[in-house]
Design a protein around this motif. Structure first.
Motif, PDB file in Angstrom:
ATOM      1  N   HIS A   1       0.834  -1.207   0.000  1.00 25.59           N
ATOM      2  CA  HIS A   1       0.000   0.000   0.000  1.00 25.59           C
ATOM      3  C   HIS A   1       0.867   1.254   0.000  1.00 25.59           C
ATOM      4  O   HIS A   1       1.970   1.271   0.555  1.00 25.59           O
ATOM      5  CB  HIS A   1      -0.927   0.003   1.217  1.00 25.59           C
TER       6      HIS A   1
ATOM      7  N   SER B   1      -5.851  -6.200   3.400  1.00 20.48           N
ATOM      8  CA  SER B   1      -6.669  -5.936   2.222  1.00 20.48           C
ATOM      9  C   SER B   1      -5.838  -5.911   0.943  1.00 20.48           C
ATOM     10  O   SER B   1      -6.258  -5.329  -0.060  1.00 20.48           O
ATOM     11  CB  SER B   1      -7.424  -4.612   2.401  1.00 20.48           C
TER      12      SER B   1
ATOM     13  N   SER C   1     -11.958   2.103  -6.192  1.00 23.95           N
ATOM     14  CA  SER C   1     -11.260   1.423  -5.109  1.00 23.95           C
ATOM     15  C   SER C   1      -9.817   1.899  -5.105  1.00 23.95           C
ATOM     16  O   SER C   1      -9.383   2.646  -5.990  1.00 23.95           O
ATOM     17  CB  SER C   1     -11.323  -0.099  -5.312  1.00 23.95           C
ATOM     18  N   PHE C   2      -9.071   1.477  -4.095  1.00 22.99           N
ATOM     19  CA  PHE C   2      -7.636   1.747  -4.106  1.00 22.99           C
ATOM     20  C   PHE C   2      -7.003   1.014  -5.284  1.00 22.99           C
ATOM     21  O   PHE C   2      -7.410  -0.104  -5.624  1.00 22.99           O
ATOM     22  CB  PHE C   2      -6.990   1.278  -2.807  1.00 22.99           C
TER      23      PHE C   2
ATOM     24  N   HIS D   1      -5.874  -2.548  -4.352  1.00 22.59           N
ATOM     25  CA  HIS D   1      -6.780  -3.479  -3.673  1.00 22.59           C
ATOM     26  C   HIS D   1      -7.126  -4.641  -4.611  1.00 22.59           C
ATOM     27  O   HIS D   1      -8.205  -4.704  -5.206  1.00 22.59           O
ATOM     28  CB  HIS D   1      -8.042  -2.755  -3.214  1.00 22.59           C
TER      29      HIS D   1
ATOM     30  N   ARG E   1     -10.459  -6.599  -3.996  1.00 24.67           N
ATOM     31  CA  ARG E   1     -11.693  -5.943  -4.402  1.00 24.67           C
ATOM     32  C   ARG E   1     -11.855  -5.984  -5.923  1.00 24.67           C
ATOM     33  O   ARG E   1     -12.951  -6.211  -6.438  1.00 24.67           O
ATOM     34  CB  ARG E   1     -11.713  -4.488  -3.906  1.00 24.67           C
TER      35      ARG E   1
ATOM     36  N   SER F   1     -11.399   6.636  -4.807  1.00 33.53           N
ATOM     37  CA  SER F   1     -12.384   6.367  -3.757  1.00 33.53           C
ATOM     38  C   SER F   1     -12.204   7.258  -2.538  1.00 33.53           C
ATOM     39  O   SER F   1     -13.076   7.321  -1.675  1.00 33.53           O
ATOM     40  CB  SER F   1     -12.303   4.895  -3.331  1.00 33.53           C
ATOM     41  N   GLN F   2     -11.061   7.968  -2.452  1.00 31.08           N
ATOM     42  CA  GLN F   2     -10.822   8.861  -1.317  1.00 31.08           C
ATOM     43  C   GLN F   2     -11.003  10.335  -1.686  1.00 31.08           C
ATOM     44  O   GLN F   2     -10.621  11.221  -0.929  1.00 31.08           O
ATOM     45  CB  GLN F   2      -9.406   8.633  -0.765  1.00 31.08           C
TER      46      GLN F   2
ATOM     47  N   SER G   1     -14.521   1.395  -0.718  1.00 38.58           N
ATOM     48  CA  SER G   1     -13.442   1.589   0.248  1.00 38.58           C
ATOM     49  C   SER G   1     -13.998   2.343   1.446  1.00 38.58           C
ATOM     50  O   SER G   1     -15.047   2.972   1.361  1.00 38.58           O
ATOM     51  CB  SER G   1     -12.283   2.373  -0.371  1.00 38.58           C
ATOM     52  N   SER G   2     -13.271   2.267   2.549  1.00 41.00           N
ATOM     53  CA  SER G   2     -13.670   3.028   3.735  1.00 41.00           C
ATOM     54  C   SER G   2     -13.061   4.425   3.666  1.00 41.00           C
ATOM     55  O   SER G   2     -12.152   4.686   2.878  1.00 41.00           O
ATOM     56  CB  SER G   2     -13.186   2.314   5.007  1.00 41.00           C
TER      57      SER G   2
ATOM     58  N   HIS H   1     -17.518  -2.377   1.473  1.00 39.34           N
ATOM     59  CA  HIS H   1     -16.104  -2.434   1.853  1.00 39.34           C
ATOM     60  C   HIS H   1     -16.000  -2.951   3.276  1.00 39.34           C
ATOM     61  O   HIS H   1     -16.865  -2.684   4.115  1.00 39.34           O
ATOM     62  CB  HIS H   1     -15.453  -1.052   1.776  1.00 39.34           C
TER      63      HIS H   1
END
Length: 561
Positions: free
Chosen positions: A86, A152, A240-241, A244, A247, A310-311, A340-341, A373
């Motif tokens: 990550h 993840s 998404s990341f 990931h 996912r 996603s962020q 994603s969170s 997520h």
């Protein structure tokens, strides 16, 4: 940077036989994870990640750990151990290798593949050592044993570092998913064995320490995605990341089951999933993956776009779609899934993207209205298990904001670990392990290092304050020409304002005051242009503050003629 021990000065020299731990990031924040272990004159770095900027850091691309603590000791660094792939754990590696390109990078196959692809863009060819769970490597005076952990992203590792001072177990990011998609569970047997041998310092993930119970399995996402896919009658856009893999695998599987094709959107997404596919971590069903250019030839109900953003990152694909600034245009009836969170600090940016997508007619599915997520971090129940299995002599919570670190500290104490053996440290705090006891002995400078375009470390907090003032309060420039001998005004003052609702005419009332102040200053024998600029700044600042209730940036220009 602040830390819980403001009274601390620089640490003393490391005592013979002691191990020193200094976190240069990741403690007191979610991001830029980096820990430096020192023993017998050598350094071992665990992770080297980035932190993403918040709204109060305008224009900043990335935030790096502060390398100044080790800048003059780079030749003593035996390796950088990377726990997983990550960005908050590997993203700053290129900037560290700019300082010394031959530092060995140690990590799992997928982690090294991700960082090698990133380094290729920086034109750096690293020296790497691939490791697997169960493997032991001697890196200088550090004996490193690698342990499988579930997260993840595939191929995550914890590392147990043994020296003459004892054993430090660093969990990296982990959870205890008992039914992971790749079948690779956190190796609690190895944790227990290490505990039996004696773990002198446990550095353990704190991100979900406030969350009771156990983190939900990744498998619970698949039925939710299946329902979303079944209910969508137009295009699906899933964010998404970019790393990931699990996912993306679930999205590929759902697309295959529902007769849809998937196109990857975003440079990092395309790069990382290409790496994961080539190494066998991503199983792509036949015919599902298509090029983005081919999507226009498919019916909307057969299209899935897998993208980054996603962020709410301003330059990521989804944010640009929400702003109608991307080749992919959001249409009425599209379904967008944010898989994603929310990373703390990103809430406003994410909600801004959700509102933008909704305004364009999309139906947005996110963690607030569906379980799309699950976290990659151990919740409180899992942390309790780890403490009871490992029974460490000392604990140092890592990876989290202050509230996460404190919650993790409290969990450790519940299991019987004495308060004096639970170290609450934040970035820059120096912890020594000596004679079986870990304690705080000092602190080192550990500020934010900002990446802004091509500049690294040149932007200061003062520069960011100027940017915030420009963005929030506006800008006023005043140009005036004075006689070089008498100091009297011969032209101007001329005022230009930006960022004000009022027109320039409103500033005409201040012109006589500027002239009077300059005349008074000249009468007192002050004709220095710098001093006259300060006079203009004070007069304009007082007037704007009282009249308009604003505190803009004021740039006076006094020219001597």
């Amino acid at each position: 940077m602040t830390h819980p021990h403001p009274e601390l000065g620089l640490p003393p020299s490391l005592a013979p036989g002691a191990l020193r731990v200094v976190a240069l990031g990741g403690l007191g924040e979610v991001g830029r994870n980096m820990a430096v272990l020192e023993y017998d004159g050598k350094l071992l770095v665990i992770d080297c990640g980035v932190l993403f900027p918040e709204d109060h850091q305008p224009g900043v691309d990335l935030i790096l750990p502060d390398f100044s603590h080790i800048a003059d000791r780079l030749d003593d660094v035996v390796a950088v151990v990377l726990t997983h792939g990550h960005e908050d754990h590997i993203g700053a590696v290129p900037y560290l290798l700019r300082l010394r390109p031959d530092i060995p990078l140690v990590g799992s196959q997928l982690t090294l593949a991700f960082i090698e692809a990133k380094l290729k863009e920086h034109r750096i060819t690293p020296y790497t050592l691939g490791v697997r769970e169960g493997q032991v490597e001697q890196l200088g005076p550090f004996r490193c044993e690698f342990v499988a952990v579930n997260h993840s992203i595939p191929d995550a590792l914890a590392v147990a570092v043994t020296t003459g001072a004892g054993t430090v177990l660093h969990t990296g990011d982990f959870k205890m998913d008992q039914l992971p998609l790749d079948g690779r569970i956190t190796d609690l047997r190895a944790f227990a064995r290490l505990g039996e041998q004696g773990v002198d310092l446990l550095m353990i993930d704190s991100t979900n320490a406030e969350v009771p119970g156990f983190t939900v399995s990744e498998r619970e996402i698949s039925p939710v995605l299946d329902r979303v896919f079944a209910g969508a009658d137009r295009r699906l856009i899933v964010a998404s990341f970019a790393s990931h893999v699990h996912r993306v695998q679930q999205v590929l599987n759902a697309a295959h089951d529902h007769g849809r094709r998937v196109a990857l959107v975003g440079r990092s997404m395309v790069r990382n999933m290409g790496v994961a596919r080539d190494l066998g971590y991503l199983d792509v069903p036949d015919g599902v993956l298509v090029d983005l250019k081919a999507v226009g030839d498919l019916p909307d109900d057969q299209v899935v776009l897998m993208c980054t953003g996603s962020q709410g990152e301003p330059m990521a694909a989804l944010s640009r779609m929400a702003n109608n600034d991307h080749q992919v245009r959001i249409n009425e009836g599209d379904t967008v899934v944010l898989a994603s969170s929310l990373i703390p600090g990103n809430e406003n940016a994410v909600f801004r993207v959700i509102n933008g997508l909704t305004r364009l007619g999309a139906h947005v599915v996110h963690q607030g209205n569906a379980r799309v997520h699950v976290s990659g971090h151990a919740s409180a129940g899992e942390l309790l298990y780890c403490y009871n299995v490992i029974r460490p002599r000392n604990v140092m919570p890592v990876h989290g904001e202050t509230r996460h670190l404190v919650a993790n500290r409290d969990i450790a104490m519940l299991t019987g670990i004495p308060r004096e053996r639970v170290v609450h440290a934040e970035d820059g705090v120096v912890v020594d392990l000596k004679d079986g006891l870990a304690e705080v002995v000092g602190a080192v400078p550990c500020g934010y290092v900002y990446v802004d375009g091509s500049s690294v470390g040149e932007i200061t907090d003062a520069d960011l304050k100027d940017r915030r003032i420009l963005g929030e309060e506006g800008f006023i420039s005043i140009i005036v020409v004075v006689d070089s001998e008498t100091g009297k005004v011969v032209a101007g003052p001329e005022i230009h304002a930006r960022g004000f609702a009022e027109g320039d005419a409103v500033f005409e009332g201040i012109l006589p005051q500027i002239e009077a102040a300059l005349a008074e200053s000249a009468g007192q024998g002050s004709a220095d242009t710098y001093q006259l600029q300060q006079v203009v700044r004070r007069v304009v600042g007082r007037w704007v503050g009282g009249k308009l209730r604003r505190r803009p940036m004021i740039i006076p220009v006094v020219v001597s003629a």
